[in-house]
Design a protein around this motif. Structure first.
Motif, PDB file in Angstrom:
ATOM      1  N   ALA A 125      -4.985   7.137  -0.733  1.00  0.00           N
ATOM      2  CA  ALA A 125      -4.407   5.859  -0.290  1.00  0.00           C
ATOM      3  C   ALA A 125      -4.765   4.779  -1.294  1.00  0.00           C
ATOM      4  O   ALA A 125      -5.873   4.735  -1.834  1.00  0.00           O
ATOM      5  CB  ALA A 125      -4.924   5.493   1.098  1.00  0.00           C
ATOM      6  N   HIS A 174       0.442   5.887   0.347  1.00  0.00           N
ATOM      7  CA  HIS A 174      -0.445   7.037   0.508  1.00  0.00           C
ATOM      8  C   HIS A 174       0.370   8.320   0.429  1.00  0.00           C
ATOM      9  O   HIS A 174       1.571   8.347   0.709  1.00  0.00           O
ATOM     10  CB  HIS A 174      -1.212   6.968   1.832  1.00  0.00           C
ATOM     11  CG  HIS A 174      -0.357   7.156   3.050  1.00  0.00           C
ATOM     12  ND1 HIS A 174      -0.237   8.366   3.694  1.00  0.00           N
ATOM     13  CD2 HIS A 174       0.426   6.296   3.728  1.00  0.00           C
ATOM     14  CE1 HIS A 174       0.589   8.239   4.728  1.00  0.00           C
ATOM     15  NE2 HIS A 174       1.003   6.994   4.773  1.00  0.00           N
ATOM     16  N   ARG A 183     -10.162  -0.731  -3.146  1.00  0.00           N
ATOM     17  CA  ARG A 183      -8.876  -0.571  -2.468  1.00  0.00           C
ATOM     18  C   ARG A 183      -8.157   0.724  -2.875  1.00  0.00           C
ATOM     19  O   ARG A 183      -6.949   0.830  -2.781  1.00  0.00           O
ATOM     20  CB  ARG A 183      -7.975  -1.765  -2.758  1.00  0.00           C
ATOM     21  CG  ARG A 183      -7.741  -2.042  -4.234  1.00  0.00           C
ATOM     22  CD  ARG A 183      -6.887  -3.276  -4.410  1.00  0.00           C
ATOM     23  NE  ARG A 183      -6.660  -3.583  -5.823  1.00  0.00           N
ATOM     24  CZ  ARG A 183      -5.952  -4.630  -6.247  1.00  0.00           C
ATOM     25  NH1 ARG A 183      -5.407  -5.437  -5.372  1.00  0.00           N
ATOM     26  NH2 ARG A 183      -5.790  -4.846  -7.532  1.00  0.00           N
ATOM     27  N   SER A 184      -8.915   1.693  -3.345  1.00  0.00           N
ATOM     28  CA  SER A 184      -8.368   2.983  -3.734  1.00  0.00           C
ATOM     29  C   SER A 184      -9.313   4.072  -3.243  1.00  0.00           C
ATOM     30  O   SER A 184     -10.489   4.087  -3.627  1.00  0.00           O
ATOM     31  CB  SER A 184      -8.206   3.050  -5.263  1.00  0.00           C
ATOM     32  OG  SER A 184      -7.705   4.301  -5.657  1.00  0.00           O
ATOM     33  N   TRP A 224      -4.753   2.264   3.444  1.00  0.00           N
ATOM     34  CA  TRP A 224      -5.971   2.109   2.652  1.00  0.00           C
ATOM     35  C   TRP A 224      -7.076   1.378   3.420  1.00  0.00           C
ATOM     36  O   TRP A 224      -8.231   1.360   2.969  1.00  0.00           O
ATOM     37  CB  TRP A 224      -5.672   1.376   1.340  1.00  0.00           C
ATOM     38  CG  TRP A 224      -5.333  -0.075   1.476  1.00  0.00           C
ATOM     39  CD1 TRP A 224      -4.132  -0.594   1.840  1.00  0.00           C
ATOM     40  CD2 TRP A 224      -6.202  -1.184   1.267  1.00  0.00           C
ATOM     41  NE1 TRP A 224      -4.188  -1.967   1.867  1.00  0.00           N
ATOM     42  CE2 TRP A 224      -5.457  -2.354   1.518  1.00  0.00           C
ATOM     43  CE3 TRP A 224      -7.540  -1.311   0.886  1.00  0.00           C
ATOM     44  CZ2 TRP A 224      -5.996  -3.619   1.400  1.00  0.00           C
ATOM     45  CZ3 TRP A 224      -8.079  -2.588   0.778  1.00  0.00           C
ATOM     46  CH2 TRP A 224      -7.312  -3.718   1.024  1.00  0.00           C
ATOM     47  N   TYR A 234       0.839  -1.187   0.000  1.00  0.00           N
ATOM     48  CA  TYR A 234       0.000   0.000   0.000  1.00  0.00           C
ATOM     49  C   TYR A 234       0.879   1.244   0.000  1.00  0.00           C
ATOM     50  O   TYR A 234       2.074   1.197   0.303  1.00  0.00           O
ATOM     51  CB  TYR A 234      -0.946   0.011   1.207  1.00  0.00           C
ATOM     52  CG  TYR A 234      -0.260  -0.033   2.550  1.00  0.00           C
ATOM     53  CD1 TYR A 234       0.055   1.137   3.245  1.00  0.00           C
ATOM     54  CD2 TYR A 234       0.062  -1.245   3.148  1.00  0.00           C
ATOM     55  CE1 TYR A 234       0.675   1.093   4.477  1.00  0.00           C
ATOM     56  CE2 TYR A 234       0.674  -1.296   4.377  1.00  0.00           C
ATOM     57  CZ  TYR A 234       0.976  -0.128   5.045  1.00  0.00           C
ATOM     58  OH  TYR A 234       1.598  -0.168   6.268  1.00  0.00           O
TER      59      TYR A 234
END
Length: 426
Positions: A423, A49, A398-399, A132, A47
């Motif tokens: 994220a 961000h 997931r975004s 995320w 992940y």
């Protein structure tokens, strides 16, 4: 005689050739079998961000972090996982290894894990902290990178899950090096420096931390989970510590309720809550003037959070929004009034000679920064509470783009922060 011996050797060599070839072919076949899809696999996930934030009048674009998670599966039972943390800090790039461990699947109900792993202490650290997954850009007070309670362990863990009638439960039991209490004497004229570290790469004594978490899901749809965690170490000080053993007890309670597609409210509800408590046995240090400083270290942190997403809305835009509210707090050892504007980070008591010590030593509990992240400035140690509100826009599952505003109160001043982060889980 010589011809017969030579003939015998040739016969043996000719007969051994096919046998050796067969053995080689069997080994090659096994190697090929191990390379078949589903038998040995490598997987890269992770992940990242980044965003913009304004905290107490100071604004900045921030790069956040890049955290690749590397996983390897060998056969049906052996698994390896690790997470790297790469982020900009100061004038350079900081690299860290969040965890790295090997797991062996014993059966359908138990997995043995050895190495460095996230502590199953509550649910936030073990499950929710990735950018995320956490619904706000910051962590709750006391549950970020400087938390109340353990975050990482070097040791061995047994974890698993099973059905219990219409209910379910999951469990984790581990033995690890635990935390380490350090006392540094610079010289005979200054007060010793005391610190607590949760990263014990090599144990400083023969005592080990024992802990675990038990989660219970009472409903057959698994919407509700109730968890209890504990960790105990009989001694976190060096084995030759002059003032005897110093024990440490940590425990936590957590709750999660997730219900999707609720028709009356046209959407989903996600409720999270956790309470951490950390207690260290009282111990004394002799100061250069012969006086005694008595440490009485107890700390707690808590948060509750609710999120609502109108996923059943007829509007495509509205169905991707999520509204989040969170209240969190942290209680650290009280400051001494003797120091005025410079808060005491220990809880001193009156010594035998009737005097009260007023030396400032390093706290055993590192305070969280105001924002719960690593870029913000530490404004004050001691008790604090925080209210945070957020609106998320989910581009995909997931975004997410996250906007939040939070207010932190330390009983003396109030500080505010605004965050706009993007994220991505991959």
């Amino acid at each position: 005689m010589g011809k017969k011996l030579l003939l015998l050797i040739c016969t043996l060599l000719l007969s051994a050739g096919p046998l050796l070839a067969q053995t080689y072919n069997e080994e090659a076949k096994q190697d090929l079998e191990s390379l078949k899809p589903g038998t040995s696999n490598f997987l890269a996930r992770g992940y990242s961000h980044a965003g913009f934030q304004s905290i107490d009048g100071n604004s900045s674009f921030v790069s956040g972090q890049y955290a690749p998670i590397l996983m390897w599966k060998q056969g049906d039972r052996i698994l390896f996982e690790s997470e790297l943390e790469i982020e900009f800090e100061g004038d350079g790039v900081q690299f860290a290894l969040e965890y790295a461990n090997i797991s062996y699947i014993l059966n359908d109900y138990a997995i043995l894990r050895v190495g460095n792993f996230l502590t199953p202490f509550g649910a936030f650290n073990d499950r929710i902290h990735p950018a995320w997954i956490n619904k706000l850009p910051t962590a709750p007070l006391g549950m970020g990178h400087d938390p109340v309670g353990p975050t990482n362990e070097f040791g061995a863990e047994l974890r698993g899950a099973a059905d219990l009638g219409n209910s379910k439960f999951n469990y984790s039991l581990y033995l690890s090096n635990g935390s380490i209490l350090s006392v540094h004497d610079e010289d005979s004229t200054s007060a010793p420096e005391v610190s607590l570290s949760g990263l014990n790469f090599e144990d400083n004594n023969n005592e080990k931390a024992i802990g675990g978490r038990f989660g219970f899901l009472p409903f057959n749809n698994s919407a509700l989970e109730l968890g209890v965690s504990a960790q105990y170490t009989s001694n976190i000080a060096n084995k030759d510590f002059d003032y005897g053993k110093v024990g440490m007890l940590n425990y936590a309670f957590d709750l999660s309720f997730v219900k999707n597609s609720i028709q009356p409210i046209k959407g989903n509800i996600d409720i999270k809550a956790q309470w951490n408590q950390s207690n260290i046995d009282e111990f004394e240090l002799v100061l250069p003037d012969g006086d005694e400083l008595i440490f009485d270290q107890k700390s707690s942190a808590y948060y509750t959070q609710i999120a609502y997403r109108p996923s059943l809305s007829s509007s495509p835009f509205l169905s991707k929004l999520e509204f989040v509210g969170r209240y969190s707090g942290i209680d650290l050892p009280e400051a001494s009034e003797e120091h005025g504007d410079e808060p005491e980070t220990t809880s001193p008591k009156v010594s035998e000679n009737g005097t009260s010590n007023s030396l400032r030593l390093k706290s055993l509990f590192t305070p969280e920064v105001v924002g719960g992240g690593e870029e913000e400035e530490v404004h004050n140690e001691g008790d604090r509470t925080q209210i945070a509100f957020g609106i998320n826009y989910w581009i995909s599952w997931r975004s997410v783009i996250k906007f939040s505003y939070q207010i932190t109160d330390n009983n003396e001043d109030t500080f505010s922060g605004m965050y706009l982060h993007y994220a991505l889980g991959f």
